[in-house]
Motif scaffolding. Sequence first.
Motif, PDB file in Angstrom:
ATOM      1  N   VAL A  40       0.833  -1.209   0.000  1.00 26.71           N
ATOM      2  CA  VAL A  40       0.000   0.000   0.000  1.00 26.71           C
ATOM      3  C   VAL A  40       0.869   1.261   0.000  1.00 26.71           C
ATOM      4  CG1 VAL A  40      -1.786   1.307   1.226  1.00 26.71           C
ATOM      5  CG2 VAL A  40      -1.881  -1.208   1.184  1.00 26.71           C
ATOM      6  N   HIS A  41       1.700   1.394   1.023  1.00 27.89           N
ATOM      7  CA  HIS A  41       2.443   2.642   1.204  1.00 27.89           C
ATOM      8  C   HIS A  41       3.408   2.939   0.047  1.00 27.89           C
ATOM      9  CE1 HIS A  41       4.024   6.097   3.270  1.00 27.89           C
ATOM     10  NE2 HIS A  41       5.245   5.647   3.022  1.00 27.89           N
ATOM     11  N   ALA A  42       4.042   1.926  -0.498  1.00 24.54           N
ATOM     12  CA  ALA A  42       4.971   2.160  -1.609  1.00 24.54           C
ATOM     13  C   ALA A  42       4.268   2.880  -2.753  1.00 24.54           C
ATOM     14  CB  ALA A  42       5.570   0.837  -2.088  1.00 24.54           C
ATOM     15  N   ASN A  43       3.041   2.483  -3.031  1.00 28.34           N
ATOM     16  CA  ASN A  43       2.274   3.131  -4.108  1.00 28.34           C
ATOM     17  C   ASN A  43       1.850   4.542  -3.727  1.00 28.34           C
ATOM     18  OD1 ASN A  43       2.417   0.899  -5.854  1.00 28.34           O
ATOM     19  ND2 ASN A  43       0.699  -0.063  -4.806  1.00 28.34           N
ATOM     20  N   VAL A  44       1.449   4.735  -2.470  1.00 30.73           N
ATOM     21  CA  VAL A  44       1.052   6.066  -2.013  1.00 30.73           C
ATOM     22  C   VAL A  44       2.242   7.028  -2.127  1.00 30.73           C
ATOM     23  CG1 VAL A  44       0.301   7.429  -0.013  1.00 30.73           C
ATOM     24  CG2 VAL A  44      -0.775   5.210  -0.487  1.00 30.73           C
ATOM     25  N   PHE A  45       3.390   6.623  -1.570  1.00 34.15           N
ATOM     26  CA  PHE A  45       4.559   7.503  -1.588  1.00 34.15           C
ATOM     27  C   PHE A  45       5.039   7.774  -3.011  1.00 34.15           C
ATOM     28  CE2 PHE A  45       9.122   8.206  -1.714  1.00 34.15           C
ATOM     29  CZ  PHE A  45       9.210   9.346  -0.944  1.00 34.15           C
ATOM     30  N   SER A  46       5.154   6.730  -3.803  1.00 35.61           N
ATOM     31  CA  SER A  46       5.714   6.914  -5.146  1.00 35.61           C
ATOM     32  C   SER A  46       4.767   7.636  -6.102  1.00 35.61           C
ATOM     33  CB  SER A  46       6.150   5.573  -5.736  1.00 35.61           C
ATOM     34  OG  SER A  46       5.043   4.711  -5.876  1.00 35.61           O
ATOM     35  N   SER A  47       3.527   7.854  -5.682  1.00 33.94           N
ATOM     36  CA  SER A  47       2.574   8.562  -6.543  1.00 33.94           C
ATOM     37  C   SER A  47       2.675  10.081  -6.440  1.00 33.94           C
ATOM     38  CB  SER A  47       1.138   8.140  -6.199  1.00 33.94           C
ATOM     39  OG  SER A  47       0.735   8.700  -4.955  1.00 33.94           O
ATOM     40  N   ILE A  48       3.320  10.600  -5.402  1.00 31.52           N
ATOM     41  CA  ILE A  48       3.332  12.054  -5.241  1.00 31.52           C
ATOM     42  C   ILE A  48       4.381  12.682  -6.170  1.00 31.52           C
ATOM     43  CG2 ILE A  48       2.369  11.974  -2.913  1.00 31.52           C
ATOM     44  CD1 ILE A  48       5.178  12.710  -1.858  1.00 31.52           C
ATOM     45  N   ALA A  49       4.033  13.837  -6.683  1.00 32.48           N
ATOM     46  CA  ALA A  49       4.843  14.494  -7.714  1.00 32.48           C
ATOM     47  C   ALA A  49       6.265  14.784  -7.252  1.00 32.48           C
ATOM     48  CB  ALA A  49       4.160  15.775  -8.175  1.00 32.48           C
ATOM     49  N   ILE A  50       6.431  15.268  -6.031  1.00 33.99           N
ATOM     50  CA  ILE A  50       7.776  15.663  -5.590  1.00 33.99           C
ATOM     51  C   ILE A  50       8.690  14.461  -5.420  1.00 33.99           C
ATOM     52  CG2 ILE A  50       7.298  15.731  -3.108  1.00 33.99           C
ATOM     53  CD1 ILE A  50       9.083  18.389  -3.178  1.00 33.99           C
ATOM     54  N   ALA A  51       8.153  13.312  -5.052  1.00 35.36           N
ATOM     55  CA  ALA A  51       8.975  12.101  -4.956  1.00 35.36           C
ATOM     56  C   ALA A  51       9.468  11.699  -6.343  1.00 35.36           C
ATOM     57  CB  ALA A  51       8.196  10.968  -4.308  1.00 35.36           C
ATOM     58  N   VAL A 111       1.817  11.354   4.980  1.00 32.46           N
ATOM     59  CA  VAL A 111       1.913  11.270   6.440  1.00 32.46           C
ATOM     60  C   VAL A 111       0.716  10.541   7.059  1.00 32.46           C
ATOM     61  CG1 VAL A 111       2.005  12.597   8.596  1.00 32.46           C
ATOM     62  CG2 VAL A 111       3.515  13.194   6.692  1.00 32.46           C
ATOM     63  N   PRO A 112      -0.520  10.847   6.687  1.00 39.13           N
ATOM     64  CA  PRO A 112      -1.636  10.076   7.253  1.00 39.13           C
ATOM     65  C   PRO A 112      -1.537   8.575   6.931  1.00 39.13           C
ATOM     66  CG  PRO A 112      -2.469  12.066   6.215  1.00 39.13           C
ATOM     67  CD  PRO A 112      -1.010  11.949   5.842  1.00 39.13           C
ATOM     68  N   ASP A 113      -1.016   8.245   5.755  1.00 39.03           N
ATOM     69  CA  ASP A 113      -0.843   6.832   5.411  1.00 39.03           C
ATOM     70  C   ASP A 113       0.253   6.200   6.270  1.00 39.03           C
ATOM     71  OD1 ASP A 113      -1.571   4.580   3.580  1.00 39.03           O
ATOM     72  OD2 ASP A 113       0.580   4.717   3.166  1.00 39.03           O
ATOM     73  N   GLU A 114       1.336   6.927   6.532  1.00 38.82           N
ATOM     74  CA  GLU A 114       2.407   6.410   7.390  1.00 38.82           C
ATOM     75  C   GLU A 114       1.887   6.071   8.779  1.00 38.82           C
ATOM     76  OE1 GLU A 114       5.333   9.509   7.311  1.00 38.82           O
ATOM     77  OE2 GLU A 114       6.264   8.735   5.477  1.00 38.82           O
ATOM     78  N   ARG A 115       0.966   6.863   9.268  1.00 39.91           N
ATOM     79  CA  ARG A 115       0.420   6.638  10.614  1.00 39.91           C
ATOM     80  C   ARG A 115      -0.357   5.322  10.715  1.00 39.91           C
ATOM     81  NH1 ARG A 115      -0.973  12.799  10.859  1.00 39.91           N
ATOM     82  NH2 ARG A 115       0.943  13.568  11.800  1.00 39.91           N
ATOM     83  N   GLN A 116      -0.687   4.712   9.576  1.00 43.07           N
ATOM     84  CA  GLN A 116      -1.407   3.449   9.564  1.00 43.07           C
ATOM     85  C   GLN A 116      -0.504   2.264   9.951  1.00 43.07           C
ATOM     86  OE1 GLN A 116      -4.797   3.257   9.006  1.00 43.07           O
ATOM     87  NE2 GLN A 116      -4.547   5.477   9.069  1.00 43.07           N
ATOM     88  N   PHE A 117       0.822   2.417   9.794  1.00 48.20           N
ATOM     89  CA  PHE A 117       1.699   1.260   9.977  1.00 48.20           C
ATOM     90  C   PHE A 117       3.043   1.540  10.635  1.00 48.20           C
ATOM     91  CE2 PHE A 117       3.336   3.172   6.208  1.00 48.20           C
ATOM     92  CZ  PHE A 117       4.653   2.760   6.090  1.00 48.20           C
ATOM     93  N   PHE A 118       3.445   2.788  10.732  1.00 51.35           N
ATOM     94  CA  PHE A 118       4.815   3.162  11.066  1.00 51.35           C
ATOM     95  C   PHE A 118       4.839   4.042  12.314  1.00 51.35           C
ATOM     96  CE2 PHE A 118       7.836   6.723   9.604  1.00 51.35           C
ATOM     97  CZ  PHE A 118       8.943   6.198  10.249  1.00 51.35           C
ATOM     98  N   ASP A 119       5.737   3.737  13.266  1.00 45.82           N
ATOM     99  CA  ASP A 119       5.868   4.489  14.515  1.00 45.82           C
ATOM    100  C   ASP A 119       6.952   5.559  14.345  1.00 45.82           C
ATOM    101  OD1 ASP A 119       6.243   5.453  17.090  1.00 45.82           O
ATOM    102  OD2 ASP A 119       6.106   3.483  18.022  1.00 45.82           O
TER     103      ASP A 119
END
Length: 137
Positions: A40-51, A111-119
């Motif tokens: 999930v997160h890999a797709n969320v992060f890699s979808s943003i323009a600045i990344a 960031v909201p997606d990171e809060r789903q799995f990452f401390d």
Amino acid sequence: MCDSDPTPPALRTDRVRLAVLMAPKPGLSFEEFDRYWLDVHANVFSSIAIAKRNLLKYEQFHLDPNYDGIVAAQSLAQAKSPFRGIAIFEATSLDKIFEIFQDEEYLRVVVPDERQFFDHEKAQILAGPFASVIDKP
């Protein structure tokens, strides 16, 4: 560098890496953390323009619990790590990487997606240049 090359390795000056040592969110199993981060997160992060714009490479290093016994039997380290993975970001400068973490879309979407799995509170960050000492294709 190849086996017959006597030239010592050098730190790269054209790019830098930032590594985030990742711990699962409390209450999340390793398997849940691992699958969410990759699926999930890999797709969320890699979808943003600045990344897409700022990074040369984004890698995820996933620990494998099947190796825990083998690793524990070695004398390389005595303590078990609380980290279950490493996110590795590579760019032409550290500024390019930090621009991502300050970007509005990153803050709103990632960031909201990171809060789903990452401390975040347990994370550790390492940054610097790197040298390839052995690099086989």
